[in-house]
Design a protein around this motif. Structure first.
Motif, PDB file in Angstrom:
ATOM      1  N   HIS A 199     -13.320  17.318  -8.037  1.00 23.11           N
ATOM      2  CA  HIS A 199     -11.894  17.105  -8.233  1.00 23.11           C
ATOM      3  C   HIS A 199     -11.297  16.573  -6.941  1.00 23.11           C
ATOM      4  CE1 HIS A 199     -11.425  20.836  -5.978  1.00 23.11           C
ATOM      5  NE2 HIS A 199     -12.406  21.286  -6.712  1.00 23.11           N
ATOM      6  N   CYS A 200     -10.118  15.982  -7.063  1.00 24.50           N
ATOM      7  CA  CYS A 200      -9.421  15.451  -5.895  1.00 24.50           C
ATOM      8  C   CYS A 200      -8.992  16.626  -5.017  1.00 24.50           C
ATOM      9  CB  CYS A 200      -8.205  14.651  -6.342  1.00 24.50           C
ATOM     10  SG  CYS A 200      -7.072  14.267  -4.994  1.00 24.50           S
ATOM     11  N   PRO A 201      -9.292  16.599  -3.720  1.00 18.89           N
ATOM     12  CA  PRO A 201      -8.935  17.736  -2.862  1.00 18.89           C
ATOM     13  C   PRO A 201      -7.417  17.917  -2.734  1.00 18.89           C
ATOM     14  CG  PRO A 201      -9.930  15.945  -1.582  1.00 18.89           C
ATOM     15  CD  PRO A 201     -10.054  15.568  -3.023  1.00 18.89           C
ATOM     16  N   ARG A 202      -6.616  16.872  -3.032  1.00 20.02           N
ATOM     17  CA  ARG A 202      -5.171  17.031  -2.881  1.00 20.02           C
ATOM     18  C   ARG A 202      -4.491  17.467  -4.181  1.00 20.02           C
ATOM     19  NH1 ARG A 202      -1.028  12.682  -0.279  1.00 20.02           N
ATOM     20  NH2 ARG A 202      -0.337  12.262  -2.405  1.00 20.02           N
ATOM     21  N   CYS A 203      -4.701  16.697  -5.275  1.00 24.63           N
ATOM     22  CA  CYS A 203      -3.975  17.020  -6.505  1.00 24.63           C
ATOM     23  C   CYS A 203      -4.821  17.848  -7.487  1.00 24.63           C
ATOM     24  CB  CYS A 203      -3.479  15.751  -7.188  1.00 24.63           C
ATOM     25  SG  CYS A 203      -4.814  14.751  -7.868  1.00 24.63           S
ATOM     26  N   ASN A 204      -6.106  18.087  -7.120  1.00 29.30           N
ATOM     27  CA  ASN A 204      -6.973  18.945  -7.937  1.00 29.30           C
ATOM     28  C   ASN A 204      -7.331  18.397  -9.311  1.00 29.30           C
ATOM     29  OD1 ASN A 204      -8.200  21.207  -6.866  1.00 29.30           O
ATOM     30  ND2 ASN A 204      -6.215  22.191  -6.569  1.00 29.30           N
ATOM     31  N   ARG A 210      -8.411   5.106  -3.193  1.00 24.73           N
ATOM     32  CA  ARG A 210      -7.325   6.051  -3.475  1.00 24.73           C
ATOM     33  C   ARG A 210      -7.578   6.821  -4.782  1.00 24.73           C
ATOM     34  NH1 ARG A 210      -3.088   5.896  -0.178  1.00 24.73           N
ATOM     35  NH2 ARG A 210      -2.949   4.119   1.232  1.00 24.73           N
ATOM     36  N   CYS A 211      -7.091   8.077  -4.817  1.00 27.88           N
ATOM     37  CA  CYS A 211      -7.180   8.890  -6.028  1.00 27.88           C
ATOM     38  C   CYS A 211      -6.340   8.236  -7.128  1.00 27.88           C
ATOM     39  CB  CYS A 211      -6.666  10.301  -5.729  1.00 27.88           C
ATOM     40  SG  CYS A 211      -6.395  11.291  -7.200  1.00 27.88           S
ATOM     41  N   ARG A 212      -6.882   8.182  -8.363  1.00 26.10           N
ATOM     42  CA  ARG A 212      -6.166   7.539  -9.467  1.00 26.10           C
ATOM     43  C   ARG A 212      -4.866   8.288  -9.815  1.00 26.10           C
ATOM     44  NH1 ARG A 212      -7.702   3.839 -13.393  1.00 26.10           N
ATOM     45  NH2 ARG A 212      -9.914   3.927 -12.933  1.00 26.10           N
ATOM     46  N   ASP A 213      -4.869   9.609  -9.568  1.00 31.14           N
ATOM     47  CA  ASP A 213      -3.714  10.404  -9.975  1.00 31.14           C
ATOM     48  C   ASP A 213      -2.631  10.496  -8.901  1.00 31.14           C
ATOM     49  OD1 ASP A 213      -4.667  11.343 -12.627  1.00 31.14           O
ATOM     50  OD2 ASP A 213      -6.326  12.055 -11.388  1.00 31.14           O
ATOM     51  N   CYS A 214      -3.020  10.874  -7.669  1.00 28.15           N
ATOM     52  CA  CYS A 214      -1.988  11.109  -6.647  1.00 28.15           C
ATOM     53  C   CYS A 214      -2.021  10.066  -5.542  1.00 28.15           C
ATOM     54  CB  CYS A 214      -2.143  12.512  -6.060  1.00 28.15           C
ATOM     55  SG  CYS A 214      -3.588  12.679  -5.010  1.00 28.15           S
ATOM     56  N   HIS A 215      -2.948   9.121  -5.618  1.00 27.08           N
ATOM     57  CA  HIS A 215      -3.060   8.041  -4.634  1.00 27.08           C
ATOM     58  C   HIS A 215      -3.398   8.512  -3.223  1.00 27.08           C
ATOM     59  CE1 HIS A 215      -1.732   5.367  -7.782  1.00 27.08           C
ATOM     60  NE2 HIS A 215      -0.734   6.197  -8.027  1.00 27.08           N
TER      61      HIS A 215
HETATM   62 ZN   LIG Z   1      -5.476  13.202  -6.310  1.00 29.21          ZN
END
Ligand SMILES: [Zn+2]
Length: 286
Positions: A38-43, A63-68
């Motif tokens: 999972h993304c370490p920032r937005c999970n 970049r993360c697709r969800d939170c960039h």
């Molecule tokens: Zn993210």
């Protein structure tokens, strides 16, 4: 032939993707199986089509697709490096048991190179597994038994086959791990004197000792010593260079395990050639 290289490279990328999971989770004592990445920032769980080695990093433009949030460039670096090491192992050893041995060795080392670099950790889970694996491989693939073979011959004990190989693996571990343990103890003891800074401190972690035990079981004594020599050279050149650029690096805690890991991978690929060349050059071999 070229197809085999490509297939091995692709396998390397996928294994590298798994090594990334090990590198980010093992130092924190987390499971490497669950939960899913999972993304370490937005999970947000990472979708399977965003989890393709190298490609996804480029497609998502880091970049993360969800939170960039920015994705660390180390992920594609580890994937590419794993592919490179596996391709080189295949180039040197062909497809066979030796390839499997050194490919696994290389991948264990890549994990340790990066956990030491990023977190100053050399997880025992990896090194203990590696030591066992090295000993098991010594059953199938002969480990250089020098100098123990020579020493035993003086007592009219002639080791051959598996006992010789095991003597090489155990000898390598004892010499590699033993040297590091001795240096560690000496440093701890010396640093306790007031004129050398007072309080006892650890220069080398126990992880470095474990790492060298593992390297020894895979490489045997001569190549283990070469690993230490190359790592020291690399560390000194880089360390002195960095201190010359910025004196603050004097206080920097260098990741010795990273240097040892890089040196061990090089030695596992080209060490026999270098050792041969060195012995000839120094006149120790006829
Ligand atoms: Zn993210």
């Amino acid at each position: 032939m070229i197809t085999t290289y490509i297939v091995i490279g692709l396998f390397g990328l996928c294994f590298g993707s798994f090594l990334n999971v090990c590198i980010s989770r093992l130092p924190r004592g987390e499971s490497i199986v669950l939960p899913r990445s999972h993304c370490p920032r937005c999970n947000h769980a990472i979708r399977w089509y965003d989890n393709i080695p190298l490609i996804s990093y480029l497609v998502l433009r880091a970049r993360c697709r969800d939170c960039h949030a920015l994705i660390s460039p180390l992920y594609p670096v580890v994937e590419a490096l794993t592919a490179l090491v596996l391709v080189l192992d295949f180039h040197v050893y062909g497809l066979g048991p030796e390839f499997i041995k050194y490919a696994l060795f290389g991948m264990l080392l890549i994990v340790l190179i990066f956990t030491d670099l990023l977190d100053r950790r050399i997880p025992h889970a990896v090194t203990i597994f590696g030591i066992c694996l090295g000993l098991v491989f010594s059953f199938f693939i002969p480990v250089d038994d020098r100098p123990f073979g020579w020493i035993f011959r003086h007592w009219d004990i002639y080791l051959e086959g598996f006992p010789a190989s095991l003597a090489g693996a155990v000898g390598g571990a004892l010499v590699g791990g033993g040297l590091f343990y001795a240096v560690r103890e000496a440093y701890y003891w010396l640093s306790g004197f007031s004129w050398l800074g007072g309080k006892s401190k650890e220069g080398l972690g126990f992880g470095d000792v474990m790492l060298m035990l593992m390297v020894g079981t895979f490489l045997g004594v001569p190549l283990t010593l070469m690993t230490i020599l190359l790592a020291s050279l690399m560390g000194s050149v880089l360390g002195l260079g960095m201190i010359a650029i910025d004196p603050r690096f004097r206080k920097y805690q260098w990741p010795y395990g990273t240097f040892l890991g890089i040196a061990a991978i090089y030695t596992s690929l080209n060490g026999a050639w270098l050792l041969d060349w060195y012995l000839r050059w120094s006149g120790m071999a006829a």
